[in-house]
Scaffold this motif. Sequence first.
Motif, short mmCIF file in Angstrom:
data_model
loop_
_atom_site.label_atom_id
_atom_site.label_comp_id
_atom_site.label_asym_id
_atom_site.label_seq_id
_atom_site.Cartn_x
_atom_site.Cartn_y
_atom_site.Cartn_z
N ALA A 1 3.11 5.23 14.98
CA ALA A 1 2.27 5.25 13.78
C ALA A 1 0.80 5.18 14.15
O ALA A 1 -0.03 5.89 13.56
N GLY B 1 0.64 9.03 13.83
CA GLY B 1 0.42 8.84 12.40
C GLY B 1 1.04 9.94 11.57
O GLY B 1 1.80 10.78 12.05
N GLY B 2 0.74 9.93 10.29
CA GLY B 2 1.20 10.96 9.37
C GLY B 2 2.70 11.04 9.26
O GLY B 2 3.42 10.06 9.37
N ARG B 3 3.17 12.24 9.02
CA ARG B 3 4.59 12.49 8.82
C ARG B 3 5.40 12.19 10.07
O ARG B 3 6.48 11.59 10.00
N THR C 1 5.86 8.44 10.52
CA THR C 1 6.78 7.90 9.52
C THR C 1 8.22 8.26 9.86
O THR C 1 9.12 7.42 9.74
N THR D 1 9.88 2.33 8.11
CA THR D 1 9.31 3.52 7.47
C THR D 1 8.06 3.17 6.69
O THR D 1 7.03 3.84 6.81
N VAL D 2 8.12 2.09 5.92
CA VAL D 2 6.95 1.67 5.14
C VAL D 2 5.82 1.22 6.08
O VAL D 2 4.66 1.58 5.88
N SER E 1 5.30 2.17 9.19
CA SER E 1 4.76 3.35 9.87
C SER E 1 3.87 4.17 8.94
O SER E 1 2.84 4.70 9.37
N TYR E 2 4.25 4.26 7.69
CA TYR E 2 3.42 5.00 6.73
C TYR E 2 2.07 4.31 6.54
O TYR E 2 1.03 4.96 6.54
N ILE E 3 2.09 2.99 6.41
CA ILE E 3 0.84 2.26 6.19
C ILE E 3 -0.05 2.31 7.43
O ILE E 3 -1.26 2.53 7.33
N ARG F 1 -1.62 6.13 8.14
CA ARG F 1 -2.24 6.88 7.06
C ARG F 1 -3.39 7.76 7.51
O ARG F 1 -3.63 8.81 6.94
#
Length: 186
Positions: A49, A53-55, A58, A84-85, A87-89, A92
Amino acid sequence: MQVADRNKELRTTALLAIVCLILQLALAPNISLAQGHINFALIFAALMALKVGGRTGTICGFCAGLLYDLSSTSPVGLMALLLTVMSYILGREVRDRLAGHFGPSMGQMAIAISIVSVLQQVFASILGQSSSFLGSFGFIAVPTIALTLLASLPFVYRYSRQQVSHASLGGERAFRGAKRAAKHLR
């Protein structure tokens, strides 16, 4: 002439995934403090992450969480959701936030590891896997946080030593301390 290696990021991700998977399956169950164990899936997800980062970050977080759930006694999907959450945070901004920033990167890793480990124990208490929240927090979450932070130090140090060189369009990586090319004469 500078040549861009487009598959370097894929090779780095695959190598890190394999190393963390082997360590999660072979080393993590054998090293414990109280009842806490090292969570290499969490280390891998946070590194991806922060690095990619990004997709991609996640998706790496989801896959790492799912593999963790399948290899442990936790409910299937719990760690996948948490990673998942997380990694998304963390991912970003979709940029390499590890390069050249060991201190801030380690701080972000510490916050992410602490939140995910505590939330895992909260949900385990809600789902009835542990008898008391305070016991699972003191004997599982806190030792897991300490062991995982200790195990993440070499990984964060390794990836924070890379710096992005903007000399070419390919985003070539240069290590600190490497010899720099001679400056052009005017």
